[in-house]
Design a protein around this motif. Structure first.
Motif, PDB file in Angstrom:
ATOM      1  N   LEU A 150       0.828  -1.206   0.000  1.00  0.00           N
ATOM      2  CA  LEU A 150       0.000   0.000   0.000  1.00  0.00           C
ATOM      3  C   LEU A 150       0.867   1.261   0.000  1.00  0.00           C
ATOM      4  CD1 LEU A 150      -2.825  -1.125   2.439  1.00  0.00           C
ATOM      5  CD2 LEU A 150      -2.986  -0.808  -0.032  1.00  0.00           C
ATOM      6  N   VAL A 151       2.030   1.191   0.642  1.00  0.00           N
ATOM      7  CA  VAL A 151       2.964   2.311   0.570  1.00  0.00           C
ATOM      8  C   VAL A 151       3.401   2.519  -0.873  1.00  0.00           C
ATOM      9  CG1 VAL A 151       5.282   3.093   1.214  1.00  0.00           C
ATOM     10  CG2 VAL A 151       3.780   2.106   2.946  1.00  0.00           C
ATOM     11  N   THR A 152       3.618   1.419  -1.589  1.00  0.00           N
ATOM     12  CA  THR A 152       3.981   1.517  -3.006  1.00  0.00           C
ATOM     13  C   THR A 152       2.862   2.148  -3.819  1.00  0.00           C
ATOM     14  OG1 THR A 152       5.427  -0.432  -2.853  1.00  0.00           O
ATOM     15  CG2 THR A 152       4.662   0.188  -5.052  1.00  0.00           C
ATOM     16  N   VAL A 153       1.619   1.774  -3.504  1.00  0.00           N
ATOM     17  CA  VAL A 153       0.469   2.363  -4.208  1.00  0.00           C
ATOM     18  C   VAL A 153       0.449   3.874  -4.014  1.00  0.00           C
ATOM     19  CG1 VAL A 153      -2.059   2.554  -4.190  1.00  0.00           C
ATOM     20  CG2 VAL A 153      -0.969   0.299  -4.165  1.00  0.00           C
ATOM     21  N   VAL A 154       0.590   4.316  -2.758  1.00  0.00           N
ATOM     22  CA  VAL A 154       0.589   5.751  -2.475  1.00  0.00           C
ATOM     23  C   VAL A 154       1.746   6.440  -3.194  1.00  0.00           C
ATOM     24  CG1 VAL A 154       0.845   7.482  -0.657  1.00  0.00           C
ATOM     25  CG2 VAL A 154      -0.586   5.472  -0.261  1.00  0.00           C
ATOM     26  N   SER A 155       2.912   5.803  -3.226  1.00  0.00           N
ATOM     27  CA  SER A 155       4.073   6.390  -3.888  1.00  0.00           C
ATOM     28  C   SER A 155       3.862   6.496  -5.390  1.00  0.00           C
ATOM     29  CB  SER A 155       5.325   5.548  -3.593  1.00  0.00           C
ATOM     30  OG  SER A 155       5.604   5.515  -2.210  1.00  0.00           O
ATOM     31  N   LEU A 156       3.270   5.474  -5.999  1.00  0.00           N
ATOM     32  CA  LEU A 156       2.997   5.514  -7.442  1.00  0.00           C
ATOM     33  C   LEU A 156       2.017   6.636  -7.785  1.00  0.00           C
ATOM     34  CD1 LEU A 156       2.703   1.690  -8.212  1.00  0.00           C
ATOM     35  CD2 LEU A 156       4.483   3.252  -9.040  1.00  0.00           C
ATOM     36  N   ILE A 157       1.021   6.817  -6.926  1.00  0.00           N
ATOM     37  CA  ILE A 157       0.062   7.901  -7.158  1.00  0.00           C
ATOM     38  C   ILE A 157       0.770   9.252  -7.092  1.00  0.00           C
ATOM     39  CG2 ILE A 157      -1.995   9.050  -6.253  1.00  0.00           C
ATOM     40  CD1 ILE A 157      -2.846   6.277  -5.154  1.00  0.00           C
TER      41      ILE A 157
END
Length: 267
Positions: free
Chosen positions: A236-243
């Motif tokens: 989920l940290v990766t998701v936020v970072s990609l956004i």
């Protein structure tokens, strides 16, 4: 509990006030609040704020009693799946979030929050809606403390959707522009032109702590989920970072919000 926390707070308030031999007006004068508010709390028509509870403790000489019940009242105002989030917000050193449906609760104006709650609960009573809104505004007390740092990415559509009407939205945009001047709050906007993005499945919030592993929270219609598994939190940290990688910079985001605000008539 046999009685709601709000009912208990109201009963304790009335009992302590009467023990002191004070009318509602006299008690209100000591609190620095109106007699109408004291009456509304005693009748369970208004939920007490943290400041109101703290002043009740001072006036009655019952240290912490009203503050503890106020915390219970706040928790009662949220569904069970959200209650743990209150502690996460209080203890976090950094909060990272992605929102695509509405302005995050910690950044909402009271009028915007009321419009969102009314839309979600069209058959809700005025008292029930007011309790939810009051509890949401209560959460924002942490903005006056030294932490946490807030870093949100919000979809452009959230900025352009006139929640509550043009005047309410104008006030909300003004608040966001005021908040981003703080070093503790970073706000980025994901523009329509960003195209495909990693956040289509829903909002995500990640809470970082000084001495404990990070925790995440995801929400869907009518429910939410606390995520503690390290691998899933990492995902989920990766998701936020990609956004964020597709979002406008904080400076350009503020510029877009100002541009949108310039086209919103607040009359």
């Amino acid at each position: 509990m046999p009685d709601s926390a709000l009912a208990t707070f109201a009963a304790e308030l009335k009992a302590w006030r009467e023990r002191a031999g004070l009318t509602q007006q006299a008690f209100a004068d000591k609190l620095g609040y109106s007699a109408a508010l004291v009456a509304a709390v005693e009748q369970c028509k208004r939920a007490p704020t943290g400041d109101f509870a703290a002043r009740c403790d001072d006036v009655t000489g019952a240290p912490g009693t009203f503050a503890r019940w106020q915390a219970q009242v706040a928790r009662e105002s949220y569904p069970a799946f959200f209650a743990p989030v209150l502690a996460f917000e209080r203890d976090a050193v950094r909060i990272h979030g992605w929102a695509l449906g509405a302005v995050p609760g910690l950044l909402q104006t009271e009028a915007y929050a009321e419009a969102v709650v009314r839309a979600r609960h069209p058959a809700g009573s005025a008292e029930a809606i007011e309790r939810i809104v009051s509890a949401r505004m209560q959460r924002q007390e942490l903005l006056r403390s030294e932490r946490p740092m807030l870093w949100y990415t919000v979809h452009e559509g959230v900025m352009r959707h006139h929640v509550g009407g043009r005047a309410v939205m104008a006030g909300q945009l003004d608040k966001l522009l005021g908040l981003v001047s703080s070093r503790r709050i970073v706000l980025q906007v994901l523009p329509f032109t960003a195209g495909d993005h990693a956040g289509v499945e829903g909002p995500v919030t990640v809470y970082e702590f000084a001495d404990a592993p990070s925790v995440a929270y995801t929400e869907c219609y009518g429910g939410g989920r606390i995520v503690e598994d390290r691998q899933e939190v990492g995902d989920l940290v990766t998701v936020v970072s990609l956004i964020r990688s597709n979002a406008l910079s904080p400076a350009d985001s503020a510029g877009l919000i100002r541009e949108i605000r310039s086209h919103v008539d607040d009359k």
